[in-house]
Design a protein around this motif. Structure first.
Motif, mmCIF file in Angstrom:
data_model
loop_
_atom_site.group_PDB
_atom_site.id
_atom_site.type_symbol
_atom_site.label_atom_id
_atom_site.label_comp_id
_atom_site.label_asym_id
_atom_site.label_seq_id
_atom_site.Cartn_x
_atom_site.Cartn_y
_atom_site.Cartn_z
ATOM 1 N N ASN A 156 5.185 -6.804 -6.266
ATOM 2 C CA ASN A 156 5.015 -5.537 -6.127
ATOM 3 C C ASN A 156 3.784 -5.112 -7.234
ATOM 4 O OD1 ASN A 156 5.877 -2.400 -4.963
ATOM 5 N ND2 ASN A 156 5.981 -2.223 -7.242
ATOM 6 N N LEU A 157 3.993 -5.647 -8.467
ATOM 7 C CA LEU A 157 2.890 -5.437 -9.375
ATOM 8 C C LEU A 157 1.410 -5.881 -8.710
ATOM 9 C CD1 LEU A 157 1.754 -4.874 -12.118
ATOM 10 C CD2 LEU A 157 2.481 -6.985 -12.740
ATOM 11 N N PHE A 158 1.600 -7.212 -8.272
ATOM 12 C CA PHE A 158 0.159 -7.674 -7.446
ATOM 13 C C PHE A 158 -0.031 -6.828 -6.434
ATOM 14 C CE2 PHE A 158 0.433 -12.569 -8.569
ATOM 15 C CZ PHE A 158 0.438 -12.325 -9.766
ATOM 16 N N ASP A 159 0.698 -6.166 -5.621
ATOM 17 C CA ASP A 159 0.296 -5.380 -4.692
ATOM 18 C C ASP A 159 -0.473 -4.092 -5.073
ATOM 19 O OD1 ASP A 159 1.073 -6.678 -2.177
ATOM 20 O OD2 ASP A 159 3.251 -5.892 -2.106
ATOM 21 N N GLU A 160 0.106 -3.498 -5.950
ATOM 22 C CA GLU A 160 -0.457 -2.438 -6.911
ATOM 23 C C GLU A 160 -1.783 -2.577 -7.457
ATOM 24 O OE1 GLU A 160 2.721 -1.197 -9.570
ATOM 25 O OE2 GLU A 160 3.691 -0.067 -8.137
ATOM 26 N N LEU A 161 -1.947 -3.884 -7.874
ATOM 27 C CA LEU A 161 -3.430 -3.999 -8.291
ATOM 28 C C LEU A 161 -4.278 -4.575 -7.319
ATOM 29 C CD1 LEU A 161 -2.169 -6.359 -11.622
ATOM 30 C CD2 LEU A 161 -3.022 -3.941 -11.741
#
Length: 323
Positions: free
Chosen positions: A20-25
């Motif tokens: 999810n963090l990767f998606d947000e970035l």
């Protein structure tokens, strides 16, 4: 072309949070490596034989995992790594992230654009819906199966993720042969194609990634979807007035959005104008730590919560536009 591979050594417990963090970035093409055994349910769904199971399940599950993604070498890597470190610190407040070490290395595009296909096998997302990669053969098929052929290319959307399955469940429950469907962040077009196969009368998709346009039209063709029943637009529907007008006002019985919580929150303030009175807004892609935040935004923007469905760490809201 060369790419920069960013990898994090972590735990299986933290995989969804880091993804999810990767998606947000803005990182795409997320790859997860672990030794979690395939469950009996997954084995039945994935059409695996003994040889394939042995190839995929390697080693003994020790709770560790590696989450990787790929970025353009022109990216400011120092800034990206700093953002990842800050995100990991926040995630560490909720789950054990293990080592949390970050590595960066250069790689060729062929190493990640095509190699993942080895592990993308036919699988069931419902009792009668099978997702089949276009390059694979389907050995088993029931008489009433709906087979969806997908080649996502570089666009997001194979149908394997829990968030996609949650959206499919919502469509399955509420879609009729009169449904006009709007798919926000359509990626490979998988949700729209499934909606049309389930009987929707018309579908429109939007995505900010230009690669999605090519992927959608190729997947439409291979699934026998007529061009006059599905239209796709490229752009950001939250910000672009022209796109909002092209998509249409009060036109859709169901809008589905399998995106991130941080996109769904502002989207909930815009999307209502496209939905017919009493129509539905089905959302997913929401990590459970963002559940309350998304719920508040939906209610504040005039949606009535009909159902909240959850699968592992992911949440889906089925909501109704108040008349």
């Amino acid at each position: 072309m060369k790419w920069m591979k960013v990898a994090i050594e972590t735990t299986t417990e933290a995989v969804d949070f880091i993804s999810n963090l990767f998606d947000e970035l803005g990182l795409e093409g997320i790859q997860i490596e672990d030794n979690v055994p395939i469950s009996e349910e997954d084995k039945k769904a994935m059409f695996l034989d003994e040889t394939e199971e042995t190839e995929i399940v390697l080693g003994e599950d020790d709770g560790t995992a590696v989450v990787s993604s790929y970025v353009d070498p022109k990216t400011d890597m120092d800034k990206l790594v700093l953002s990842i470190k800050e995100g990991l610190e926040e995630i560490g407040l909720f789950v054990n992230i293990g080592k949390g070490t970050i590595s960066v290395e250069e790689t060729d595009d062929k190493d990640w654009i095509d190699n993942w296909k080895e592990y993308f096998k036919p699988f069931r997302v419902a009792d009668d819906i099978v997702i089949k990669p276009t390059w694979e053969q389907l050995e088993e098929k029931k008489e009433d199966d709906i087979v969806i052929e997908i080649d996502p290319g570089t666009a997001f959307g194979t149908g394997a993720h829990e968030t996609t399955r949650l959206c499919i469940d919502g469509l399955r429950e509420y879609l009729t042969d009169q449904t006009r469907l709007l798919d926000i962040g359509c990626g490979s077009g998988i949700l729209s194609i499934i909606g049309l196969k389930l009987g929707a009368s018309y579908a429109v998709g939007t995505d900010i990634d230009p690669a999605a346009i090519k992927a959608v039209y190729e997947n439409m063709k291979v699934n026998g979807i007529k061009e006059d029943s599905f239209k796709i637009y490229s752009g950001n529907i939250i910000e672009e007035k022209e796109l909002q007008e092209s998509v249409g006002i009060n036109q859709y019985d169901i809008v589905v959005a399998n995106i991130l919580a941080d996109v769904i929150i502002p989207l909930s303030g815009e999307i209502g104008q496209h939905i017919k009175p009493g129509g539905l807004f089905i959302t997913s892609g929401i990590i459970n730590t963002k559940k309350e935040e998304v719920e508040q935004a939906l209610i504040q923007n005039g949606f009535e919560i009909l159902k909240i469905n959850e699968m592992k760490d992911w949440v889906s809201f089925i909501t109704k536009v108040k008349c």
